[in-house]
Design an enzyme around this catalytic site. Sequence first.
Site, mmCIF file in Angstrom:
data_model
loop_
_atom_site.group_PDB
_atom_site.id
_atom_site.type_symbol
_atom_site.label_atom_id
_atom_site.label_comp_id
_atom_site.label_asym_id
_atom_site.label_seq_id
_atom_site.Cartn_x
_atom_site.Cartn_y
_atom_site.Cartn_z
ATOM 1 N N LYS A 139 11.012 16.700 -1.237
ATOM 2 C CA LYS A 139 11.806 15.712 -1.990
ATOM 3 C C LYS A 139 13.283 16.059 -2.018
ATOM 4 C CE LYS A 139 8.183 14.010 -5.078
ATOM 5 N NZ LYS A 139 8.208 12.553 -5.047
ATOM 6 N N ASN A 173 -1.248 12.123 -7.413
ATOM 7 C CA ASN A 173 0.018 12.588 -7.980
ATOM 8 C C ASN A 173 0.640 11.505 -8.841
ATOM 9 O OD1 ASN A 173 2.886 11.596 -6.944
ATOM 10 N ND2 ASN A 173 1.403 11.223 -5.310
ATOM 11 N N PHE A 192 9.176 10.702 -8.992
ATOM 12 C CA PHE A 192 10.490 10.897 -8.342
ATOM 13 C C PHE A 192 11.287 12.033 -8.971
ATOM 14 C CE2 PHE A 192 10.655 6.131 -7.073
ATOM 15 C CZ PHE A 192 10.088 6.410 -5.847
ATOM 16 N N SER A 243 6.026 3.144 -4.987
ATOM 17 C CA SER A 243 5.476 4.283 -5.723
ATOM 18 C C SER A 243 4.838 3.777 -7.015
ATOM 19 C CB SER A 243 6.579 5.280 -6.057
ATOM 20 O OG SER A 243 6.099 6.174 -7.027
ATOM 21 N N ASN A 295 4.387 5.509 -9.632
ATOM 22 C CA ASN A 295 4.696 6.414 -10.736
ATOM 23 C C ASN A 295 6.040 6.181 -11.424
ATOM 24 O OD1 ASN A 295 2.232 7.821 -10.315
ATOM 25 N ND2 ASN A 295 3.183 8.720 -8.487
ATOM 26 N N THR A 296 6.750 5.134 -11.033
ATOM 27 C CA THR A 296 7.966 4.733 -11.750
ATOM 28 C C THR A 296 7.674 3.374 -12.359
ATOM 29 O OG1 THR A 296 9.454 5.990 -10.338
ATOM 30 C CG2 THR A 296 10.409 4.094 -11.467
ATOM 31 N N LYS A 348 8.705 0.413 2.559
ATOM 32 C CA LYS A 348 7.372 1.022 2.413
ATOM 33 C C LYS A 348 6.589 0.294 1.339
ATOM 34 C CE LYS A 348 5.164 5.546 1.759
ATOM 35 N NZ LYS A 348 5.416 6.996 1.733
ATOM 36 N N ASN A 408 1.885 3.529 1.049
ATOM 37 C CA ASN A 408 2.043 4.504 -0.022
ATOM 38 C C ASN A 408 0.652 4.850 -0.593
ATOM 39 O OD1 ASN A 408 3.319 6.076 -2.093
ATOM 40 N ND2 ASN A 408 5.105 4.765 -1.895
ATOM 41 N N TYR A 411 0.884 13.491 4.768
ATOM 42 C CA TYR A 411 1.230 14.406 3.686
ATOM 43 C C TYR A 411 -0.011 15.218 3.315
ATOM 44 C CZ TYR A 411 2.982 16.052 -0.871
ATOM 45 O OH TYR A 411 3.376 16.828 -1.931
#
Length: 356
Positions: A73, A118, A122, A187, A189-190, A229, A258, A333
């Site tokens: 990151k 996860n 960010f 993502s 997670n935001t 993405k 993603n 990943y």
Amino acid sequence: MGWPYRSFVRPVQRLQSSEGAHGRALRMLRLASSTKPGRGILRRLYRPKKAKVVNVWGLSFPNRFGLAAGMDKKAEAIRGWESIGFGFVEVGGVTMHAQQGNPKPRMFRDDRSRSLINRMGFNNDGSEAVANRIRSDLQRRGPLSCPLFVNLGKSKITPNEEALTDYTTSMERLHDVVDGFVVNVSSPNTPNLRDLQHESALGDLLSGLSKRLQELNNGVDLARPMLVKFAPDLDVDTLLGMVDVARESGADGVVLTNTTVRRGEPEHPSHGRFLSEKGGLSGAPLKSRSTALIRAVHEHTGGDWPIVGVGGISTAADAQEKLDAGATLLQAYSAFVFEGPSLVRNVVDGLDETSP
Ligand SMILES: Cc1cc2nc3c(=O)[nH]c(=O)nc-3n(C[C@H](O)[C@H](O)[C@H](O)COP(=O)(O)O)c2cc1C
């Protein structure tokens, strides 16, 4: 080197927290690649033997297999990823403002199902610091031998209405040190980030970014491409609608996909506990969904819009499946966490070189 990694490094990692193990592995790679002899050793140990150069967006990729976003990151080990033979590296996600991310623990690993969950959120140093880190590496050690992409996210404190400013600021700061951008609107997670995957919001964001990118590209020899993405949780028709908007708004290609917020059935009790963690699931369970979406987008676009395929690739056969579905480039990943650096050679050397 696959055997020592699987027999020694991985069991030790199992005893550690996932994020702690990840941090230590990253530091080891950064250290090992910080000197010329160290990079030479990494190259000899891990680099693929049968790599085929691919040209996309005017860039030359030493092979099709790259490092997916999220692993590095802060762009701390770019020489390491290059040395072990990835065909390109995507650092980030980075955001305009430095941020801590979500509280720990926020990264979970299930060895039996070969998957990760996860909810990092960010965590990153901010685009200014990341740009400076890359710039000083390039000044010290010269250009990288593979393209470097950066994944752009939106800062948590920035409301969606101001997303364009957040992404544009990062793009401006990083433009002179990277070869291309991936606009991450997927993502999980935001909070509310994935709302940017709706037609008008996506169109406004990508058109604004594309306009600014054209101005920035005017001053350079080689135009930087901008990819977008998407999440695997969009239904196919919605995704194809997003693809049309993205193309009309000037995006040069797409990264599919993603992590997913969907969960399958637990296979054993500890798997059930793992699956109950909030966040994005990646690795083997994502493979077929990601491949199906790659196929759908490839058919929809007639194959003339490059697709970067990512999701559950851990063998050359997995990679080949995504190429056969229409991907031009590939990334991973999760499998890197389970396989270690020998993943790159295993995947690249096992590819059918007659692929388009
Ligand atoms: C811990 C972790 C952090 C991630 N961070 C990002 C990120 O910052 N931006 C992004 O676009 N994708 C991020 N991803 C998603 C990966 O880039 C990739 O799309 C996903 O993991 C599927 O590939 P895989 O099955 O090979 O892991 C992250 C994944 C993981 C496991």
